[in-house]
Design an enzyme around this catalytic site. Sequence first.
Site, mmCIF file in Angstrom:
data_model
loop_
_atom_site.group_PDB
_atom_site.id
_atom_site.type_symbol
_atom_site.label_atom_id
_atom_site.label_comp_id
_atom_site.label_asym_id
_atom_site.label_seq_id
_atom_site.Cartn_x
_atom_site.Cartn_y
_atom_site.Cartn_z
ATOM 1 N N LYS A 177 0.863 -1.182 0.000
ATOM 2 C CA LYS A 177 0.000 0.000 0.000
ATOM 3 C C LYS A 177 0.891 1.221 0.000
ATOM 4 C CE LYS A 177 -4.438 0.776 0.074
ATOM 5 N NZ LYS A 177 -5.556 -0.114 -0.312
ATOM 6 N N GLY A 216 -5.617 2.619 -7.381
ATOM 7 C CA GLY A 216 -6.201 3.722 -6.625
ATOM 8 C C GLY A 216 -6.654 3.319 -5.235
ATOM 9 N N ASP A 217 -7.059 4.285 -4.475
ATOM 10 C CA ASP A 217 -7.696 4.114 -3.168
ATOM 11 C C ASP A 217 -8.335 5.479 -2.890
ATOM 12 O OD1 ASP A 217 -7.628 1.943 -0.825
ATOM 13 O OD2 ASP A 217 -7.488 3.884 0.145
ATOM 14 N N ASN A 292 -15.857 6.063 -4.790
ATOM 15 C CA ASN A 292 -15.985 4.988 -5.776
ATOM 16 C C ASN A 292 -16.674 3.730 -5.220
ATOM 17 O OD1 ASN A 292 -14.269 2.372 -6.642
ATOM 18 N ND2 ASN A 292 -14.749 3.634 -8.412
HETATM 19 N N1 GLU Z 1 -7.246 0.003 -2.886
HETATM 20 C C1 GLU Z 1 -7.973 -1.173 -3.246
HETATM 21 C C2 GLU Z 1 -8.001 -2.132 -2.088
HETATM 22 O O1 GLU Z 1 -8.037 -1.694 -0.969
HETATM 23 C C3 GLU Z 1 -7.513 -1.772 -4.544
HETATM 24 C C4 GLU Z 1 -6.102 -2.195 -4.646
HETATM 25 C C5 GLU Z 1 -5.690 -2.667 -6.043
HETATM 26 O O2 GLU Z 1 -6.541 -2.788 -6.917
HETATM 27 O O3 GLU Z 1 -4.500 -2.921 -6.203
HETATM 28 O O4 GLU Z 1 -8.044 -3.323 -2.206
#
Ligand code: GLU
Length: 496
Positions: A177, A216-217, A292
């Site tokens: 992350k 994204g996040d 989202n």
């Molecule tokens: N941020 C998203 C999650 O918490 C997606 C992470 C990704 O697609 O790599 O899983």
Amino acid sequence: MDVASVAAVTRAIDAVTVDRVKERHPRAPLHLESSTMPSAPSTASATESLTSAESIRLVLDTVEARNPNEPEFLQAVHEVLESISPVLEAHPEFVDGGILERLVEPERQILFRVPWVDDAGRLQVNRGFRVQFSSVLGPYKGGLRFHPSVNLSIIKFLGFEQIFKNALTGQGIGGAKGGSDFDPHGRSNAEIMRFCQSFMNELYRHLGEHTDVPAGDIGVGAREIGYLFGQYRKVTNRHESGMFTGKGVQWGGAEVRTEATGYGAVFFVEEMLGVHGETLHGKRVGISGSGNVAIYAIDKARQLGATPVTASDSSGYVVDDAGIDVDLLRQIKEVERARISEYAARRPGARYVEGARPWEVPVDVAIPSATQNELDQGDARALIANGVRAVAEGANMPSTPEAIELLQSAGVLFGPGKAANAGGVATSALEMSQNAARQRWSFDDSEAKLRAIMADVHDAAFQAAERYGRPGDYVVGANSAGFERVAHAMLAQGVI
Ligand code: GLU
């Protein structure tokens, strides 16, 4: 702290750990004396090894001593470790192999300066992070979050969770992350672009389609991913389409990736209800957030015949008994980037409640989709008093441990984020597959794949819970199933 003091603290912790082991267990296996040295295969019998509970306690003590200012990270580690004791009992080789000791320490942590110039010509400095937690199952994989609350604790909790979530999807992706304490609110498009470019000027050297694949996040959507990808392409002189996921569908992105986390969370609810012969049809659904995840959870809930009645942001929530109008919500949040109160102002029959969370509204199903620790004990009590049937986490760790305990002991079906929101990253892996094969799958085909993955994630968690004597406990099930896969791979790949 300088290098010498860090080394001193580490030695002190190691010494404390070893002393405690010796005290409690004079014949503990040798590997604990030096977690960094490869150990000869242990000849200790099961009775000589630490019990799983002792081993977990020791690791938790060490994690607490090493990371005293990281409450969110500690919360995430506690949640996983406290639920996998039965797995360790069934697999003493995981204890002897030091799996827990290794897993709680990221493989690599990158912290960097992000300098940029705002529209007024002022210099701004933010902090950038990428915590590469585990690459045992595949390249590091996980989103980037841009939000003022971002710090090392938040990124480490998210990265730690990502390891098990990604493992649970059954795909070949590791856990990571990243992000920044940059606040995109009120920033112009040009400022967002300059920030993304500066961020990537450092991060690019740590990424690559076989190394680390961000997505994204919170605060990082299609626009930011475009700018980040563009800068990566420029500084590396490589169009590595599989280096980022969540890309625009016109230039290498996958159909359904945008919708996947929200859609997946709703599919997960359908799976949990399905075990009891129920469906979402006709149910009232409470959703928090308006990003989202929330938008597409609302969308899919409506398509399946439910009535999603709430949405929120950090200022308050709206309740709309006729069902949230997704198009209006998207217009306000994604196009105008305005406050949620605007929704009630424009939609007859909708009401805005300032400074509160939506959990006081009576619903059959709740999908917290905003942020960590947004549903606490008091919220859980309100949901239970109103007869909630199921809660599925669209966000990462939105429920506090106390809330989870209350919901589970009241017999509410509880889907933890690692399972319920795994659809996003699972579809990222589908994007990587399409990029590698230079293919494009249709929306319907991709959605069918997502649905099948969510059914598999549900079944993996459900069956692991049964296997380890905790039927219906999706927290134990998701953590155990994800952990088992990671632990087997770590044992097979040696002390790395
Ligand atoms: N941020 C998203 C999650 O918490 C997606 C992470 C990704 O697609 O790599 O899983």
